[in-house]
Design a protein around this motif. Structure first.
Motif, PDB file in Angstrom:
ATOM      1  N   PRO A 372       0.796  -1.239   0.000  1.00  0.00           N
ATOM      2  CA  PRO A 372       0.000   0.000   0.000  1.00  0.00           C
ATOM      3  C   PRO A 372       0.822   1.281   0.000  1.00  0.00           C
ATOM      4  O   PRO A 372       0.421   2.284  -0.581  1.00  0.00           O
ATOM      5  CB  PRO A 372      -0.828  -0.114   1.281  1.00  0.00           C
ATOM      6  CG  PRO A 372      -0.981  -1.575   1.484  1.00  0.00           C
ATOM      7  CD  PRO A 372       0.323  -2.179   1.036  1.00  0.00           C
ATOM      8  N   SER A 373       1.993   1.271   0.628  1.00  0.00           N
ATOM      9  CA  SER A 373       2.802   2.492   0.681  1.00  0.00           C
ATOM     10  C   SER A 373       3.435   2.825  -0.652  1.00  0.00           C
ATOM     11  O   SER A 373       3.968   3.927  -0.837  1.00  0.00           O
ATOM     12  CB  SER A 373       3.907   2.334   1.728  1.00  0.00           C
ATOM     13  OG  SER A 373       4.876   1.399   1.276  1.00  0.00           O
ATOM     14  N   GLY A 374       3.410   1.879  -1.594  1.00  0.00           N
ATOM     15  CA  GLY A 374       4.079   2.076  -2.877  1.00  0.00           C
ATOM     16  C   GLY A 374       5.398   1.337  -2.963  1.00  0.00           C
ATOM     17  O   GLY A 374       5.951   1.168  -4.054  1.00  0.00           O
ATOM     18  N   ALA A 375       5.919   0.916  -1.815  1.00  0.00           N
ATOM     19  CA  ALA A 375       7.133   0.107  -1.812  1.00  0.00           C
ATOM     20  C   ALA A 375       6.820  -1.280  -2.347  1.00  0.00           C
ATOM     21  O   ALA A 375       5.682  -1.754  -2.267  1.00  0.00           O
ATOM     22  CB  ALA A 375       7.705   0.014  -0.399  1.00  0.00           C
ATOM     23  N   SER A 376       7.820  -1.945  -2.903  1.00  0.00           N
ATOM     24  CA  SER A 376       7.597  -3.298  -3.401  1.00  0.00           C
ATOM     25  C   SER A 376       7.602  -4.294  -2.252  1.00  0.00           C
ATOM     26  O   SER A 376       8.137  -4.016  -1.170  1.00  0.00           O
ATOM     27  CB  SER A 376       8.670  -3.671  -4.422  1.00  0.00           C
ATOM     28  OG  SER A 376       9.916  -3.884  -3.779  1.00  0.00           O
TER      29      SER A 376
END
Length: 456
Positions: A372-376
């Motif tokens: 959700p944070s955009g991190a993989s």
């Protein structure tokens, strides 16, 4: 509709619970993972899950073709690690770690059994062919003990080998040591699953084993996918999602169906008369496909937060599998005692390259999945890849070939070669203590550790 503050959502059907990856549209109104600042156990600072996985390859490696040239960030990948070139920013290489309990003492021969038994425990196994086995709790199960309650599956144990729990396998050591990577207690191994179909059913089936089997039989009789049984909930769920999440859901379900189709294909081809039937239905005949299918299932379990802790034994130590598809017809273990025969060394290097190629596939898969944070998912993971032997020819348990992939939610540095002094025999258990601390667990006495590994 007001959603409850939960990271987990499921599409439910007949005997099924298809876990979904976290999506912004389904996060609680009070905040989402991208804005959460406080980390908890097994969570990153951004609120994403923090995962750990431990991957094992057998019989050591050809060290001169394994370790890179240079240290720190100024290093050049050697021949074996070339498949990782496009992933340099996603991992670090650790050299100089050791398992001193792997070396022969009063126990005498049995280095393959000890290599396997010590890899995740740091403890010396008791030499016995009977039921009085004893080694130690493995790092994955130590993590599961503290964090397993946070996910549907406390941990996931995978293998590409069949299970053997009794009898003598290596110089008087019980087969339990050589065919089990994960240990729940010092006397009880965790059986690993080698059949992709059974892993798939464990991830998506509800109820006990008998109930899951009954529902599976019905789906097979009707020739229907798991997704057919959750179609109604899928349509209902899509109405709650934003445009980006609808696309994410579609991509995810397409991926689930693709994995299911590959398993079904393996099962169909197992019915052909020319296929050797040494493996149960559902296990691909092609070894690379078997490994990748298991890696995809492991990635799926991380993506959906079904578990945050896993182990995967690609093959047991002492494995004598051949690799005809890459031009190696001899057995791996037989070749590992090369006695400086250059032809054998070159063939072993091909096998090492094969395994690293599969590892690169897994890392690339995790890198493509987003939290959700955009991190993989890879950014938010700590993936240990290695062997309990360094030099298989001499049965060395020091200077182990270890790669640590993932950024641990921002807690790990990548794109570097950390070289420890080989003569110090720094316990690999020190690495595990550092990993536990990053997962929010304080346990400085794990295995034969002397403390945390300060460079990680």
């Amino acid at each position: 509709m007001t959603m409850k503050p939960s990271r987990r959502h499921f599409l439910k059907g007949l005997g099924l619970a298809v876990a979904l990856p976290a999506m912004e549209s389904l996060m609680p109104a009070t905040g989402n993972a991208a804005t959460t600042s406080a980390a908890g156990p097994a969570l990153t600072a951004a609120g994403d899950p923090l995962r750990s996985a431990f991957l094992y390859v057998p019989n050591g490696v050809i060290l001169p073709k394994w370790f890179p040239e240079g240290t720190g960030k100024d290093y050049k990948l050697n021949q074996t690690m070339k498949p990782l070139e496009g992933l340099r920013g996603e991992f670090q290489i650790l050299s100089g770690l050791a398992h001193s309990n792997g070396f022969a003492g009063k126990d005498g021969a049995g280095d393959h059994a000890r290599a396997h038994a010590t890899f995740l425990t740091g403890q010396r196994p008791r030499k016995t062919a009977g039921s009085d086995i004893e080694v130690g709790v493995s790092i994955d199960q130590e993590m599961a003990k503290h964090l397993g309650h946070t996910t549907r599956l406390p941990s996931l144990e995978l293998s590409c080998d069949g299970a053997r729990k009794s009898g003598s396998c290596d110089s008087g050591y019980s087969c339990a040591y050589q065919f089990n990577l994960s240990w729940r207690t010092k006397h009880s191994p965790m059986s690993a699953e080698s059949n992709p179909r059974l892993v798939f059913e464990r991830l998506f089936g509800r109820g006990d084993g008998e109930e899951r089997q009954k529902n599976f039989d019905r789906r097979m009789a009707e020739r229907r996918s798991v997704l057919d049984f959750v179609m109604g909930e899928t349509k209902s769920m899509s109405k709650q999602l934003g445009r980006n999440d609808v696309h994410k859901l579609d991509e995810y379900l397409t991926g689930v169906r693709e994995i299911e189709s590959r398993i079904e294909k393996s099962e169909r081809f197992r019915d052909l008369p020319e296929v050797e039937m040494e493996a149960p239905a559902g296990i691909p005949k092609d070894y690379a496909e078997h490994i990748r299918l298991m890696f995809d299932l492991l990635a799926l379990s991380f993506q959906t937060d079904s578990t945050r802790i896993a182990s995967f034994m690609l093959a047991h130590d002492g494995s004598n599998r051949n690799f005809k598809d890459i031009g190696v017809s001899e057995g791996h273990h037989s070749l590992s005692h090369h006695r400086d025969n250059q032809e054998w060394i070159d063939k072993l290097a091909k096998i090492d390259h094969f395994y690293v190629t599969q590892f690169a596939y897994f890392l690339d898969k995790l890198r493509s999945l987003k939290d959700p944070s955009g991190a993989s998912v890879l950014d938010n993971s700590m993936i240990v890849y290695g062997s309990g032997l360094s030099d298989g020819n001499r049965h060395r348990h020091d200077n182990l070939p270890i790669i640590m992939a993932g950024k641990g939610g921002g807690l790990l540095e990548t794109e570097r070669h950390v070289q420890l002094k080989v003569e110090d025999r720094t316990p690999m258990a020190n690495l595990f203590v550092s990993m536990m601390q990053k997962m929010g667990i304080q346990d400085p006495d794990f295995g034969d550790s002397t403390g945390s590994l300060s460079v990680v």
